[in-house]
Scaffold this active site. Structure first.
Site, PDB file in Angstrom:
ATOM      1  CB  SER A  18      21.833 -11.510  77.143  1.00  0.00           C
ATOM      2  OG  SER A  18      21.758 -12.638  76.275  1.00  0.00           O
ATOM      3  CG  HIS A  54      17.918  -9.543  76.333  1.00  0.00           C
ATOM      4  ND1 HIS A  54      17.094  -8.620  75.710  1.00  0.00           N
ATOM      5  CD2 HIS A  54      18.675 -10.082  75.349  1.00  0.00           C
ATOM      6  CE1 HIS A  54      17.365  -8.595  74.410  1.00  0.00           C
ATOM      7  NE2 HIS A  54      18.314  -9.490  74.159  1.00  0.00           N
ATOM      8  CG  ASP A  64      19.623 -12.784  73.129  1.00  0.00           C
ATOM      9  OD1 ASP A  64      19.039 -11.830  72.583  1.00  0.00           O
ATOM     10  OD2 ASP A  64      20.536 -12.643  73.950  1.00  0.00           O
ATOM     11  CG  MET A  78      19.755 -16.305  68.348  1.00  0.00           C
ATOM     12  SD  MET A  78      21.557 -16.254  68.397  1.00  0.00           S
ATOM     13  CE  MET A  78      21.810 -14.963  69.609  1.00  0.00           C
ATOM     14  CG  HIS A  96      16.577  -9.814  70.747  1.00  0.00           C
ATOM     15  ND1 HIS A  96      17.941  -9.610  70.787  1.00  0.00           N
ATOM     16  CD2 HIS A  96      16.178  -9.381  69.515  1.00  0.00           C
ATOM     17  CE1 HIS A  96      18.344  -9.095  69.636  1.00  0.00           C
ATOM     18  NE2 HIS A  96      17.304  -8.951  68.848  1.00  0.00           N
ATOM     19  CG  MET A 119      18.068 -11.905  67.055  1.00  0.00           C
ATOM     20  SD  MET A 119      19.531 -12.109  68.085  1.00  0.00           S
ATOM     21  CE  MET A 119      18.754 -12.713  69.572  1.00  0.00           C
ATOM     22  CG  MET A 129      20.489  -5.544  67.038  1.00  0.00           C
ATOM     23  SD  MET A 129      20.319  -6.487  68.573  1.00  0.00           S
ATOM     24  CE  MET A 129      21.853  -7.405  68.635  1.00  0.00           C
ATOM     25  CG  ASP A 173      21.040  -7.216  72.499  1.00  0.00           C
ATOM     26  OD1 ASP A 173      22.012  -7.637  73.143  1.00  0.00           O
ATOM     27  OD2 ASP A 173      20.136  -7.959  72.058  1.00  0.00           O
TER      28      ASP A 173
HETATM   29  C1  DX5 Z   1      23.358 -10.959  70.331  1.00  0.00           C
HETATM   30  C2  DX5 Z   1      22.286 -11.008  71.396  1.00  0.00           C
HETATM   31  C3  DX5 Z   1      22.690 -10.337  72.647  1.00  0.00           C
HETATM   32  C4  DX5 Z   1      23.908 -10.939  73.283  1.00  0.00           C
HETATM   33  C5  DX5 Z   1      24.699  -9.860  73.900  1.00  0.00           C
HETATM   34  O1  DX5 Z   1      22.858 -11.433  69.149  1.00  0.00           O
HETATM   35  O2  DX5 Z   1      21.084 -10.417  70.940  1.00  0.00           O
HETATM   36  O3  DX5 Z   1      21.616 -10.223  73.558  1.00  0.00           O
HETATM   37  O4  DX5 Z   1      23.626 -11.913  74.246  1.00  0.00           O
HETATM   38  O5  DX5 Z   1      25.873 -10.410  74.394  1.00  0.00           O
HETATM   39  P1  DX5 Z   1      27.098  -9.538  74.866  1.00  0.00           P
HETATM   40  O6  DX5 Z   1      26.608  -8.661  75.989  1.00  0.00           O
HETATM   41  O7  DX5 Z   1      28.083 -10.562  75.321  1.00  0.00           O
HETATM   42  O8  DX5 Z   1      27.558  -8.733  73.699  1.00  0.00           O
HETATM   43 ZN    ZN Z   2      19.478  -9.857  72.428  1.00  0.00          ZN
END
Ligand code: DX5
Ligand code: ZN
Length: 227
Positions: free
Chosen positions: A12, A37, A39, A41, A70, A72, A141, A177
């Site tokens: 990620s 990956h 993310d 947000m 991903h 969010m 998750m 994740d």
């Molecule tokens: C969290 C993200 C993850 C995050 C995971 O909201 O969706 O993809 O980057 O990070 P680690 O591996 O550090 O838990």
């Molecule tokens: Zn993620």
């Protein structure tokens, strides 16, 4: 060709240098990452803000393999086309992000991407039961979404086992994740997961100018998952 259920490591870039995404993506792929990956947000669905489709489009040319986006965010539907155009291979939306996740999955496939559905830790496996014939990936998750570096929530391993049984021989990836490292990876792999997202456990100790630790970290997670 049969469906690929081998372990895939998806670093990620939430844990990468945000001023250097292109070089970070090239570095993790060179060091053995299977997917990248990404993310997204919005500061509304989750209490953190990252970036949107323009950044995804800028990153895309630096990724040779799968760009796994991903989302969010809520709402999701107005932005699907933009993320598909940005070059996402897989677009994952949360079942909790709105009342019409079925329509969202249709829209993602309609935009030409593979469709993923993500479940927050409190959401039961049954929430995706009626989506299984229209998704390519289910993301479990194992932390509450929003931040990297959180502690793995062990209750989710049982959810992975339930999903693996529900999925049967459908061509659907199970992605994990949150909090994945060499200690937790074997637990979810044994329960039936094949895509392991890892942020802090991949990027720790390395940088674009010293990327070898990325490779060592990826290998440590993969080897632990396969053991
Ligand atoms: C969290 C993200 C993850 C995050 C995971 O909201 O969706 O993809 O980057 O990070 P680690 O591996 O550090 O838990
Ligand atoms: Zn993620």
């Amino acid at each position: 060709m049969s469906f690929d259920r081998s372990i895939k490591i998806a670093p990620s870039i939430l844990s990468a240098d945000f001023a250097n995404f292109g070089a970070e993506c090239r570095a993790i792929e060179a060091q053995g990452a299977d997917w990248v990956h990404v993310d997204v947000m919005d500061g509304h669905f989750v209490p953190n803000i990252t970036f949107g489709p323009a950044t995804c489009a800028a990153i895309r040319p630096h990724i040779k393999g799968v760009m796994d986006v991903h989302l969010m965010i809520a709402p999701v539907d107005p932005y699907i086309e933009a993320f598909a155009k940005a070059g996402a291979d897989i677009i994952t939306a949360h079942v909790e992000a709105g009342p019409h996740i079925h329509r969202t999955m249709q829209a993602i496939r309609g935009a030409g991407a593979k469709a993923g559905v993500a479940l927050n830790p409190a959401t039961p496996a049954a929430a995706v039961e009626y989506l299984l014939d229209m998704v390519d990936l289910v993301c479990v998750m194992t932390v509450n979404p929003g931040f990297g570096g959180q502690k793995f929530i062990h209750s989710q391993v049982e959810k992975v086992r339930q999903l693996r049984a529900m999925i049967g021989d459908r061509p659907i990836h199970i992605e994990i994740d949150g909090g994945v490292d060499p200690v937790t990876a074997p637990l979810v792999a044994a329960a039936g997961a094949d895509v392991l997202v890892a942020g802090s456990a991949v990027f720790r100790g390395g940088s674009v100018s010293d990327p070898a630790p990325y490779g060592a970290n990826i290998r440590a997670i993969r080897d632990a998952a396969k053991a």
